[in-house]
Design an enzyme around this catalytic site. Structure first.
Site, PDB file in Angstrom:
ATOM      1  N   GLY A 192       3.993   0.993   2.332  1.00 31.38           N
ATOM      2  CA  GLY A 192       5.101   0.196   2.215  1.00 31.38           C
ATOM      3  C   GLY A 192       4.653  -1.269   1.942  1.00 31.38           C
ATOM      4  CD  GLN A 193       7.557  -2.281   0.296  1.00 29.33           C
ATOM      5  OE1 GLN A 193       8.326  -2.293   1.197  1.00 29.33           O
ATOM      6  NE2 GLN A 193       7.690  -1.196  -0.494  1.00 29.33           N
ATOM      7  CB  VAL A 194       2.554  -6.755   4.291  1.00 32.41           C
ATOM      8  CG1 VAL A 194       2.479  -7.595   5.307  1.00 32.41           C
ATOM      9  CG2 VAL A 194       1.828  -5.343   4.783  1.00 32.41           C
ATOM     10  N   GLY A 206       0.828  -1.110  -0.138  1.00 34.31           N
ATOM     11  CA  GLY A 206       0.074   0.135  -0.127  1.00 34.31           C
ATOM     12  C   GLY A 206       0.971   1.226  -0.008  1.00 34.31           C
ATOM     13  CB  THR A 207       0.360   4.787   0.306  1.00 33.89           C
ATOM     14  OG1 THR A 207      -0.748   4.628   1.429  1.00 33.89           O
ATOM     15  CG2 THR A 207      -0.622   4.938  -1.092  1.00 33.89           C
ATOM     16  CG  ASP A 250     -11.365   0.850  10.884  1.00 36.65           C
ATOM     17  OD1 ASP A 250     -12.432   1.096  10.545  1.00 36.65           O
ATOM     18  OD2 ASP A 250     -10.394   0.975  10.292  1.00 36.65           O
TER      19      ASP A 250
END
Lengths: 515, 226
Positions: A37-39, A34-35, A163
Site C-alpha cells: 500500500g502507500q505511505v 510498495g505492494t 531485522d
C-alpha cells in the site's frame, strides 16, 4: 528511557486507537509505495504535526488482518523509547475507498487502517549512500550508541527485533536514530525454550547460528546484525554480501574463521552444521582485514562478530566498550549535520513513466555506479591511525553541520515492488523501515521461498515479492590490501549488488542521472 | 497444570500436515478444551438468565458479535471442532479465553451470552493462533470451520483488535495464571465435569433450529480448505 518531566505528565489521554479517522490528517504527499500500500507524509490538522501514515492494506480477504501488522502494533504498543520508532495511533478510514485497480471493495467494514508514525527524514543506508557522504568518527559513534541503546531497551523488554539493517534505522534531522519495522520482531522469554523460525533477518545481516539452522536463539542474533552495520559504516560498504545461504556462511567463515567445538561449543549439534561446515579449517582474519580500523573500534567489532552467540557481546556491554568512551567521543545528535530532504508528489502515471525512465537509465548507469560506493569515515586529526584510504573526496575536516544538498532522500526512491539497490539479496525481510506488510505472508511462513526478494526497501519503502530468484553481488571476499572504498572494484562490475540487477535501480543513481 | 506448554513442538508437526484430516478414531480433545467449555457454558447460562431476568439488552460494545439467535452447536462441540480442523495449539484456547476475559472486563456493559459466545470464540482463538503459532490457517479457513463467512470473520477480527486496543500480548505469567484459574475451576466442579465430557449429544439432538452459524458436515469442511 526518556522520562517525562514532572510538569509534562501526560494527563490528557491519547485518543483511543481506532477512534479517530484518517480525516484528522491532511495527506501532504505520498512518500512511499510498495505492494502493501502507500505511505504518506501527512499533517495532523488539529496540531499541525507532521507524521507518516502507513496504510495497512486489507485486500487479502483470505488472510484477514496482516499478521505482521498485528505483531508490529502489539510490540510497538509496549515499547516507548527515544531510539524506537513511535507508533502514535491507529486510525481508520471512514468508508470504502476507491481501489486503485478498480476492483470491488473487499472490506466493507472499514475502508482501511492506517498506522500513524512519527515522521523521520532518513534512514541510515539512504544517508550513507548519498554521493559524497562521509560520516565522521564521532557521528558513527553517535549512531552506534543510539542503535545499541534502542536495542538494549528492546532486549530488556524481551523483544527480538530480528531485522536490524541500515534501512530499518531511521534518522531524523535532529540526528536521532530510531529502530523501525518490528514486523518480524517477537517476544521472547528467557525461560521459554521455544522453537523460533530461523528464516528471519535479511541475509547479509543474518548471524551464523541462524544460517546453520538454529531454532533456539536470543538477543545475540540482533547483535550480529549490529556488528555488520558497524563494520559497514567503518568499511564503507556491506561486509558480507552473500547471494545465498551457503555463500553467506562462506563469507562469514572467511572473515571470522570456521566454527569448531573449541571456539563455539555445541556448534556441531546445530541442525545444518554438517551441511555447511567448511571443507578445511579457516583462520579468523577479522583483525587482519580491518587492521586499519581504530583500535577500539576493531576491539568492539571483534566482540560483535563473534561466531558463538553465547560469547557475542550484548548490547549493554557494547555500550560500555572503550570505543564509546575514548576520543573522539560520540557527538551530540543535535550537532550532526542536517541533510536536506525533498519530496515531490508524483502521480501514479508519473511514477510509471519514471519507472520506464529508470529501466533505461539503469542500463546506462551500470558502469558508473561503482563510483558511488560509500566513503570511509573521516579520521579526526589526532587519531593515531593514518588515513589510509585514498578517497576521491579526501577532505579531513569540516563536514560537520554542512548541509548536503541533493535529493537522495529515501522517500524518493524509485517506486515499485523491488526498489532498491539490491543490497539485500535475500532474507526474511526485503523491506525496510515502516514497511513490512506482506512479507512472510502468502507463502505460508516467513521467508517463504528459498530466495526471497532482494532490494532494500527504504523506510517507507517497498516490499518485495517473495520468490524472486537469487541475484546480487558475487563478492569475492576481501582484498588482501584491505578496503578499497572509493573504487569498489574488488567485487567486479556486477559486484556488491549495488543496483545492477534491480528492476527499479538505485535511488541515488536515479537522482544523479536526473541532475 | 494443564498440558498446553508443548505447543511449539506441536506446530512443527503441524507443518507437515498441509491439510487437516480428522483421523478415523477421534482423538480426545486436550483437557483444557473440556475445562474451558465447561467454564464458558456455566458463564453463558448464568448471563443468559441475567439478561432474560433483567430484560437487559446487550449493550453496544460486543454487539458486533451478536447473532440473531443462538447457534445450535454447543460450546464444547464448537471448540472441539475448531481444535480438530485448525490444528491450532491448545495454548491458543487459553489465550483466546484471556482475550474474552479482557473484553468483558474492559466493557462491563457487555456480557458473554449464547448470542455472542461462538463468534467471540472463533475470532479470539483465530487471533490467538495468529499470535502464537508460526504456522496457522488463514481467516478463510477459520471462517469455514467456524461457520461464518470470510468477510464476517474479517470484520469480527478487526472489531476484536480495536476493542482490545491491540492488546493481544499475553505474558507467560498471565498465561500461567489463567491456566491455574481454569484448573481450579475444574477441581471445584469435579463431579460436574464428568458429566460434561460428552455433553453435546443432548444439545445438538434438539430440533434443528435454523441458525446463522451453520457448521458444515465434518468431512465436507475438511476438504474445503484452500
Amino acid at each position: 528511557m526518556a522520562l517525562a518531566a514532572p510538569n509534562q505528565l501526560n494527563i490528557s489521554d491519547p485518543p483511543t486507537w481506532g477512534s479517530r479517522t484518517v480525516d484528522c490528517f491532511e495527506k501532504l504527499e505520498q512518500i512511499g509505495e510498495g505492494t502493501y500500500g502507500q505511505v504518506y507524509m501527512a499533517r495532523e490538522i488539529r496540531t499541525g504535526e507532521i507524521v507518516a501514515l502507513k496504510k495497512i492494506r486489507m485486500d487479502n480477504e483470505r488472510e484477514g488482518f496482516p499478521i505482521t501488522a498485528i505483531r508490529e502494533i502489539k510490540i510497538l504498543k509496549k515499547l516507548h523509547h527515544d531510539n524506537v520508532i513511535k507508533l502514535k495511533e491507529i486510525v481508520t478510514s471512514p468508508g470504502p475507498e476507491k481501489d486503485e485497480q478498480g476492483r470491488p471493495d473487499g472490506n466493507k467494514y472499514k475502508g482501511g487502517i492506517y498506522m500513524v508514525f512519527e515522521y523521520m527524514d532518513h534512514d541510515l543506508t539512504g544517508l550513507a549512500d548519498r554521493p559524497g557522504m562521509r560520516f565522521s568518527v564521532a557521528q558513527i559513534k553517535c549512531y552506534m550508541r543510539q542503535l545499541l541503546t534502542g536495542l538494549h531497551y528492546c532486549h530488556v523488554n524481551q523483544v527480538l527485533h530480528r531485522d536490524i539493517k541500515g534501512s530499518n534505522l531511521l534518522i531524523d534531522n535532529n540526528g536521532n536514530l530510531k529502530l523501525a519495522d518490528f514486523g518480524l520482531a517477537r517476544s521472547f522469554s528467557n525461560d521459554h525454550n521455544a522453537n523460533l523460525t530461523n528464516r528471519v533477518i535479511t541475509l547479509w545481516y543474518r548471524p551464523p547460528e541462524l544460517l546453520l539452522g538454529a531454532t533456539k536463539y536470543g538477543p545475540a542474533v540482533d547483535m550480529w546484525s549490529v556488528g555488520c552495520i558497524f563494520a559497514e559504516l567503518l568499511h564503507g560498504k556491506p561486509i558480507f554480501p552473500g547471494k545465498d545461504e551457503p555463500e553467506q556462511l562462506n563469507k562469514i567463515f572467511e572473515l571470522c574463521g570456521s566454527p569448531d567445538e573449541k571456539n563455539w561449543p555445541e556448534v556441531t549439534k546445530i541442525p545444518w552444521y554438517n551441511n555447511f561446515k567448511p571443507s578445511r579449517p579457516l583462520k579468523r582474519r577479522l583483525k587482519e582485514v580491518f587492521r586499519q580500523f581504530d583500535r577500539h573500534a576493531l576491539e568492539l567489532l571483534d566482540k560483535m562478530l563473534t561466531l558463538d552467540p553465547m560469547q557475542r557481546i550484548s548490547a549493554k556491554d557494547a555500550l560500555d566498550a572503550e570505543y564509546f568512551w575514548t576520543d573522539p567521543l560520540p557527538c551530540d545528535p543535535k550537532s550532526l549535520p542536517k541533510y536536506e530532504s525533498s519530496h515531490e508528489f508524483q502521480t501514479k502515471k508519473k511514477r510509471q513513466q519514471q519507472r520506464q525512465h529508470e529501466e533505461t537509465a539503469k542500463r546506462q548507469k551500470l558502469q558508473h555506479q561503482q563510483q558511488h560506493t560509500r566513503l570511509p569515515p573521516h579520521q579526526q586529526s589526532g587519531q593515531g591511525h593514518p588515513q589510509m584510504r585514498p578517497g576521491p573526496n579526501p577532505q579531513m575536516h569540516g563536514s560537520q553541520n554542512q548541509v548536503v544538498a541533493g535529493p537522495s532522500h529515501h522517500y524518493n526512491k524509485p517506486r515499485g515492488p523491488s526498489g532498491g539497490p539490491g543490497r539485500y539479496p535475500q532474507g526474511g525481510n526485503p523491506s525496510g523501515g515502516y514497511n513490512h506488510q506482506n512479507r512472510g505472508q502468502g507463502g505460508g511462513s516467513y521467508g517463504s521461498g528459498q530466495y526471497p526478494p532482494q532490494g532494500r526497501g527504504a523506510p517507507y519503502g517497498s516490499s518485495g515479492i517473495p520468490g524472486a530468484g537469487p541475484r546480487g553481488g558475487g563478492g569475492s571476499g576481501y582484498g588482501a590490501g584491505g578496503p578499497n572504498f572509493p573504487h569498489g572494484g574488488q567485487y567486479g562490475p556486477s559486484g556488491a549488488g549495488r543496483g545492477s540487477n534491480m528492476v527499479s535501480g538505485n535511488r541515488n543513481q536515479q537522482y544523479n542521472w536526473q541532475q | 497444570m494443564l498440558s498446553v506448554s508443548d505447543n511449539h513442538h506441536h506446530h512443527h508437526q503441524h507443518l507437515r500436515r498441509p491439510e487437516p484430516e480428522p483421523s478415523q478414531d477421534e482423538p480426545t480433545p486436550p483437557r483444557v478444551l473440556t475445562i474451558l467449555s465447561h467454564h464458558l457454558e456455566k458463564l453463558v447460562a448464568r448471563n443468559d438468565r441475567l439478561v432474560l431476568g433483567n430484560r437487559q439488552s446487550q449493550q453496544k460494545s460486543l454487539k458486533g458479535f451478536d447473532g440473531v439467535r443462538a447457534p445450535s452447536i454447543s460450546i464444547p462441540k464448537y471448540l472441539e471442532r475448531i481444535y480438530k480442523y485448525t490444528n491450532c495449539s491448545p495454548s491458543c484456547f487459553v489465550v483466546g479465553y484471556v482475550y474474552i476475559d479482557r473484553l468483558v472486563h474492559k466493557y462491563p456493559d457487555s456480557l458473554l451470552v449464547s448470542l455472542n459466545v461462538h463468534r467471540l470464540l472463533v475470532t479470539c482463538v483465530m487471533v490467538a493462533s495468529k499470535m502464537l503459532d508460526d504456522v496457522h490457517y488463514n481467516n478463510a479457513f477459520f471462517a469455514r470451520v467456524g461457520g461464518v463467512t470470510n468477510a464476517e470473520l474479517n470484520r469480527l477480527e478487526l472489531e476484536l483488535l480495536f476493542l482490545l486496543d491491540f492488546g493481544v500480548t499475553v505474558s507467560s505469567q498471565v498465561f500461567e495464571t489463567y491456566c491455574q484459574h481454569l484448573e481450579k475451576e475444574m477441581l471445584r466442579n469435579g463431579t460436574a465435569l464428568d458429566h460434561m465430557v460428552r455433553p453435546a449429544i443432548t444439545n445438538s439432538s434438539s430440533t434443528a433450529d435454523a441458525t446463522e452459524i451453520s457448521v458444515e458436515d465434518h468431512t465436507q469442511s475438511s476438504s474445503s480448505h484452500e
